[in-house]
Scaffold this motif. Structure first.
Motif, PDB file in Angstrom:
ATOM      1  N   ALA A 178       0.758  -1.250  -0.055  1.00  0.00           N
ATOM      2  CA  ALA A 178       0.112  -0.044  -0.257  1.00  0.00           C
ATOM      3  C   ALA A 178       0.930   1.306  -0.084  1.00  0.00           C
ATOM      4  O   ALA A 178       0.639   2.229  -0.697  1.00  0.00           O
ATOM      5  CB  ALA A 178      -0.874  -0.163   1.028  1.00  0.00           C
ATOM      6  N   ILE A 179       2.179   1.021   0.759  1.00  0.00           N
ATOM      7  CA  ILE A 179       3.206   2.581   0.864  1.00  0.00           C
ATOM      8  C   ILE A 179       3.402   2.494  -0.614  1.00  0.00           C
ATOM      9  O   ILE A 179       3.615   3.627  -1.027  1.00  0.00           O
ATOM     10  CB  ILE A 179       3.910   2.208   1.788  1.00  0.00           C
ATOM     11  CG1 ILE A 179       3.193   2.109   3.165  1.00  0.00           C
ATOM     12  CG2 ILE A 179       4.939   3.190   1.723  1.00  0.00           C
ATOM     13  CD1 ILE A 179       3.998   1.945   4.482  1.00  0.00           C
ATOM     14  N   LEU A 180       3.855   1.490  -1.285  1.00  0.00           N
ATOM     15  CA  LEU A 180       4.571   1.493  -2.806  1.00  0.00           C
ATOM     16  C   LEU A 180       3.529   2.094  -3.670  1.00  0.00           C
ATOM     17  O   LEU A 180       4.144   2.867  -4.404  1.00  0.00           O
ATOM     18  CB  LEU A 180       5.159   0.156  -2.963  1.00  0.00           C
ATOM     19  CG  LEU A 180       6.104  -0.370  -2.149  1.00  0.00           C
ATOM     20  CD1 LEU A 180       6.564  -1.963  -2.582  1.00  0.00           C
ATOM     21  CD2 LEU A 180       7.595   0.475  -2.336  1.00  0.00           C
ATOM     22  N   LEU A 181       2.490   1.812  -3.663  1.00  0.00           N
ATOM     23  CA  LEU A 181       1.441   2.115  -4.513  1.00  0.00           C
ATOM     24  C   LEU A 181       1.023   3.378  -4.264  1.00  0.00           C
ATOM     25  O   LEU A 181       0.734   4.248  -5.407  1.00  0.00           O
ATOM     26  CB  LEU A 181       0.236   1.233  -4.600  1.00  0.00           C
ATOM     27  CG  LEU A 181       0.319  -0.035  -4.899  1.00  0.00           C
ATOM     28  CD1 LEU A 181      -1.036  -0.941  -4.717  1.00  0.00           C
ATOM     29  CD2 LEU A 181       0.398  -0.169  -6.561  1.00  0.00           C
ATOM     30  N   GLY A 182       1.006   4.047  -3.041  1.00  0.00           N
ATOM     31  CA  GLY A 182       0.202   5.363  -2.581  1.00  0.00           C
ATOM     32  C   GLY A 182      -1.059   5.119  -2.678  1.00  0.00           C
ATOM     33  O   GLY A 182      -1.844   4.266  -2.743  1.00  0.00           O
ATOM     34  N   LYS A 183      -1.701   6.404  -2.317  1.00  0.00           N
ATOM     35  CA  LYS A 183      -3.014   6.568  -1.990  1.00  0.00           C
ATOM     36  C   LYS A 183      -3.744   6.426  -3.094  1.00  0.00           C
ATOM     37  O   LYS A 183      -3.560   6.820  -4.169  1.00  0.00           O
ATOM     38  CB  LYS A 183      -3.435   7.820  -1.195  1.00  0.00           C
ATOM     39  CG  LYS A 183      -2.537   8.006  -0.059  1.00  0.00           C
ATOM     40  CD  LYS A 183      -2.897   9.559   0.837  1.00  0.00           C
ATOM     41  CE  LYS A 183      -2.186   9.622   1.830  1.00  0.00           C
ATOM     42  NZ  LYS A 183      -2.412  11.017   2.504  1.00  0.00           N
ATOM     43  N   ARG A 184      -5.253   6.219  -2.846  1.00  0.00           N
ATOM     44  CA  ARG A 184      -6.169   6.050  -3.951  1.00  0.00           C
ATOM     45  C   ARG A 184      -6.473   7.722  -4.263  1.00  0.00           C
ATOM     46  O   ARG A 184      -6.423   8.484  -3.532  1.00  0.00           O
ATOM     47  CB  ARG A 184      -7.607   5.473  -3.516  1.00  0.00           C
ATOM     48  CG  ARG A 184      -7.407   3.933  -3.616  1.00  0.00           C
ATOM     49  CD  ARG A 184      -8.748   3.393  -2.842  1.00  0.00           C
ATOM     50  NE  ARG A 184      -8.450   3.823  -1.321  1.00  0.00           N
ATOM     51  CZ  ARG A 184      -9.211   3.436  -0.369  1.00  0.00           C
ATOM     52  NH1 ARG A 184     -10.467   2.567  -0.885  1.00  0.00           N
ATOM     53  NH2 ARG A 184      -9.211   3.607   0.953  1.00  0.00           N
ATOM     54  N   HIS A 185      -6.753   7.963  -5.520  1.00  0.00           N
ATOM     55  CA  HIS A 185      -7.063   9.472  -5.945  1.00  0.00           C
ATOM     56  C   HIS A 185      -8.298   9.809  -5.217  1.00  0.00           C
ATOM     57  O   HIS A 185      -9.242   9.135  -5.212  1.00  0.00           O
ATOM     58  CB  HIS A 185      -7.085   9.451  -7.460  1.00  0.00           C
ATOM     59  CG  HIS A 185      -5.979   9.296  -8.264  1.00  0.00           C
ATOM     60  ND1 HIS A 185      -4.749  10.215  -8.266  1.00  0.00           N
ATOM     61  CD2 HIS A 185      -5.712   8.175  -9.077  1.00  0.00           C
ATOM     62  CE1 HIS A 185      -4.018   9.642  -9.091  1.00  0.00           C
ATOM     63  NE2 HIS A 185      -4.526   8.525  -9.399  1.00  0.00           N
TER      64      HIS A 185
END
Length: 412
Positions: A178-185
């Motif tokens: 989740a950290i690698l992907l980043g937050k949802r827009h």
């Protein structure tokens, strides 16, 4: 061999199988309407690929021999030599029955990770990631905890049904991903509402049902230890449910179906490592405490750290699994299960508690390093995340070309 034990383990394996469809409903109900099909599909593809991998090499790498206490061997590649006679892990059931039971653990564990990345990870990327993760994280962890000569087993760390192997590894891996992907827009701008509350409860009920096979079946016989694990499982789930309801009443003024469903699931998570080691009264304490621990853990992850663990896979499974491992070190008794070399800290001995802490730390380290390696390899072939337009459209359409609710015309 014993036909009663064999029938019991095969039935438990079938129960555990239903946990993955249950998880699909649980996660599917929690996400937005435009992502429900993709979220459920992430569990569905794992139901297929995990079994194929288990037959070809997963069982061998987890349980087929021992290499340095970290991984199995090659003697059972392609299920060669896995037959109807008893194996090295249980005297009264066929090796095939043990392999079938463990196969379902290899199915549900990687599916838990998908909750952290819901709504933004490319389907191609999650497929490649889960294949690699099973090889790099799950099979070595299963061997270290349950395999012959496994490192964590050799130091006295115990895990009855998967606190380390299943929940800590999947929860921590989900957090890292989740950290690698980043937050949802738009994550910080709008509220994310559960789209289908009945789905959530249906999934939680299927998980509770399957968890009886998960925990009671880990006794590997239809005996008193299985009955004990059945009862500790029941009590902890019920206590977690009640505890979460009370937290909601005191903090929000109302109890919710989604909250109660979450509470029962984390009650199950917390008792998993100690189901066959702790007294039944201790299961009440474990279940009552896991809800506030996870509730405020989720607040910390999402509120203070600002990490978009979409469906709280780490908040529930990671934190709940860590508490369960610690609680086993506190309340475990050799008189219940002599696999434990020492009694828990609450009974005046320190050996088990120290071994549990070491097991937890090793599990976290393997999950973090393994996830970073898997993600780096996947990025060589495909981006991890869908683009902004695809995310706004919804992953049902952009990744699969189908709509879970094609007749729906209202607002999301």
């Amino acid at each position: 061999m014993n036909t009663g034990d064999t029938g019991f383990i095969l039935l438990c394996a079938a129960f555990v199988f239903f946990m993955t469809p249950g998880l699909a409903f649980f996660y599917g109900g929690l996400v937005r309407r435009k992502n429900v099909g993709n979220t459920m599909m992430q569990c569905v593809f794992i139901m297929g690929i995990s079994i194929v991998m288990w037959i070809l090499f997963g069982y061998a790498l987890s349980f087929g021999g021992n290499q340095w206490g970290i991984i199995g061997g090659t003697k059972w590649f392609g299920f060669q030599g896995v037959g109807m006679e008893a194996g090295p892990y249980a005297d009264t059931i066929p090796n095939l029955a043990f392999a079938a039971f463990q196969m379902m653990f290899a199915m549900i564990t990687p599916a838990l990770i998908t909750g952290s990345v819901a709504g933004r990870m490319k389907f191609k990327a999650i497929v490649l990631f889960i294949i690699l993760w099973s090889l790099i994280v799950y099979y070595p962890m299963a061997h270290m905890v349950w395999g012959e000569g496994g490192f964590l087993a050799s130091i006295g760390s115990v895990d009855f049904a998967g606190g380390n192997v299943v929940h800590i590894t999947s929860g921590v891996s989900g957090l890292v991903l989740a950290i690698l992907l980043g937050k949802r827009h738009g994550y910080d701008q709008g509220a994310y509402h559960v789209h289908n509350t009945p789905f959530v409860f249906l999934g939680a009920a299927m998980l509770w049902f399957g968890w009886y096979g998960f925990n009671a079946g880990s006794a590997l016989a239809a005996d008193g230890l299985a009955a004990h694990a059945f009862m500790t499982t029941s009590v902890s789930a019920a206590a977690g449910l009640v505890s979460w309801m009370l937290i909601e009443v005191f903090t929000e003024g109302k109890a919710t179906l989604v909250g109660s469903s979450t509470g029962l699931v984390i009650g199950l998570v917390a008792i998993t490592p100690g189901a066959g080691f702790v007294p039944i009264w201790a299961a009440v304490i474990i279940g009552l405490l896991v809800s506030p621990i996870c509730y405020f853990g989720v607040k910390l992850v999402k509120g203070k750290l600002k990490i978009d663990d979409a469906l709280d896979a780490f908040g529930c499974h990671g934190i709940g699994g860590i508490w369960g491992g610690i609680a086993t070190g506190l309340f475990g008794l050799t008189s219940i299960n002599d696999v434990a070399q020492w009694n828990g800290l609450a009974f005046g001995e320190t050996g088990l508690f120290v071994a549990q802490i070491i097991g937890i730390v090793v599990s976290i380290a393997v999950a973090v390093v393994g996830t970073l390696i898997c993600a780096a390899i996947v990025k060589l072939f495909t981006p991890l995340r869908v683009d902004e337009k695809e995310e706004k459209i919804g992953l049902d359409i952009s990744e699969h070309g189908e709509n879970a609710y094609p007749s729906f015309n209202g607002l999301d």
